[in-house]
Design a protein around this motif. Sequence first.
Motif, mmCIF file in Angstrom:
data_model
loop_
_atom_site.group_PDB
_atom_site.id
_atom_site.type_symbol
_atom_site.label_atom_id
_atom_site.label_comp_id
_atom_site.label_asym_id
_atom_site.label_seq_id
_atom_site.Cartn_x
_atom_site.Cartn_y
_atom_site.Cartn_z
ATOM 1 N N VAL A 19 -4.598 -0.061 3.288
ATOM 2 C CA VAL A 19 -4.120 0.649 4.475
ATOM 3 C C VAL A 19 -2.908 1.483 4.085
ATOM 4 C CG1 VAL A 19 -3.071 0.401 6.759
ATOM 5 C CG2 VAL A 19 -4.950 -1.090 6.099
ATOM 6 N N ARG A 20 -2.860 2.711 4.564
ATOM 7 C CA ARG A 20 -1.688 3.564 4.401
ATOM 8 C C ARG A 20 -1.255 4.015 5.795
ATOM 9 N NH1 ARG A 20 -0.546 1.855 -0.415
ATOM 10 N NH2 ARG A 20 -1.718 2.759 -2.154
ATOM 11 N N ILE A 21 0.047 4.012 6.049
ATOM 12 C CA ILE A 21 0.535 4.421 7.368
ATOM 13 C C ILE A 21 1.729 5.353 7.251
ATOM 14 C CG2 ILE A 21 -0.301 2.433 8.686
ATOM 15 C CD1 ILE A 21 2.413 1.132 8.404
ATOM 16 N N SER A 22 1.803 6.278 8.193
ATOM 17 C CA SER A 22 2.978 7.125 8.368
ATOM 18 C C SER A 22 3.280 7.140 9.861
ATOM 19 C CB SER A 22 2.700 8.550 7.849
ATOM 20 O OG SER A 22 1.761 9.207 8.681
ATOM 21 N N GLN A 23 4.292 7.873 10.260
ATOM 22 C CA GLN A 23 4.622 7.942 11.683
ATOM 23 C C GLN A 23 3.530 8.631 12.482
ATOM 24 O OE1 GLN A 23 8.490 9.776 11.901
ATOM 25 N NE2 GLN A 23 9.547 7.828 11.633
ATOM 26 N N SER A 24 2.700 9.422 11.817
ATOM 27 C CA SER A 24 1.680 10.188 12.538
ATOM 28 C C SER A 24 0.257 9.740 12.241
ATOM 29 C CB SER A 24 1.812 11.679 12.204
ATOM 30 O OG SER A 24 1.691 11.889 10.808
ATOM 31 N N HIS A 25 0.010 9.056 11.109
ATOM 32 C CA HIS A 25 -1.362 8.763 10.728
ATOM 33 C C HIS A 25 -1.535 7.344 10.175
ATOM 34 C CE1 HIS A 25 -1.567 13.165 10.956
ATOM 35 N NE2 HIS A 25 -2.857 13.004 11.166
ATOM 36 N N LEU A 26 -2.752 6.842 10.340
ATOM 37 C CA LEU A 26 -3.170 5.543 9.824
ATOM 38 C C LEU A 26 -4.433 5.772 9.005
ATOM 39 C CD1 LEU A 26 -3.462 2.372 9.783
ATOM 40 C CD2 LEU A 26 -4.599 2.593 11.994
ATOM 41 N N ILE A 27 -4.442 5.321 7.746
ATOM 42 C CA ILE A 27 -5.589 5.481 6.858
ATOM 43 C C ILE A 27 -6.122 4.094 6.517
ATOM 44 C CG2 ILE A 27 -6.471 6.613 4.795
ATOM 45 C CD1 ILE A 27 -4.914 8.477 6.714
#
Length: 337
Positions: free
Chosen positions: A68-76
Amino acid sequence: MLGTTRYIALVGGGKQPKFPQNKVCSPDDSDSDPWVFITTDTYEVQIWNDATQVVATSLEFKTPIQRVRISQSHLIVVLLNNVGIYKMKSPPEKIADYETVNNPFGLCALGKGIVAFPGRAPGQVKLFETVTGNVSIIPAHESPLRALALNKKGDMVATASEQGTLVRLWTYPSCTKIVEFRRGVDPATIFSLAFSTAGSMLAVTSDKSTLHIFDLPVGLQASAAEPDPKTHKWGILSKVPLLPRQFSDTYSSATAKFDMGEEPVGWGPQSKSATFNAGIPGVPGGRPTKGLIGWLDDQTLLVIGAGQDARWEKFTVGVDETGRRAIFREGWRRYLD
């Protein structure tokens, strides 16, 4: 973890989760054990708010989650043969979905407005631009990918295949190769690739227990520069035209040994295969992560290993008394009892 915020992505599920989410209260209060389990084979991603101790949002899947990768705008969310790209909201909104080759190590990098992950062919990198939805493809290697990384700006991609001898650097959005680095002559398993915070260096670890530092070229013309015999690994041999390319390739400017920990007999290094998954269920690659690189600043980095003998080591990059690039080991610690 989402930067230094309170939000953490947790992955779980399967037939025998350690902390099952499928416990429900039995309607028969006379039961000696008032709790029963509902059989489920689902896998779940939870975004945990550590300040309020509640799940902010979650997603369920039918197959194991590799990364899982996350940023303030996206979730992968990375599955064995699929990458799902979501907008970070409650509930998450899927904006793209792509099939991939077998990806047991969960290879995926989330940068500034860009996502990099394996394509549908071995050795291929697919790049998705989160704002426009544009997709680019880089035929990076002939053999399957084993590691990839994006720099902070999102305009450079580093790749390595399961051969582990070469590391290639690509520009984005042109998707052209800038330079090719040689880690070594013998095949190796590349554990991790990581750009320094300012993007001036690339760190690489492998199952040879070696940390390499490569100086990144300044400008696109640097890739055409001739090797300098004074600093090259093979000296004057790097200028002899008829010798194999290994003598003229660009090698790391500094190396150091890191400790993979004293694992039990039979543990072995992580699988060299980037397409076959075997070993510990639920762990990407089937083996404890080793040699994971994290830059603290442009001169300081950590090399982290999981497993029974989990430890981290701290290194700084500087120059030695001769003025050459050098790596200095500052300390280490076992972080699990």
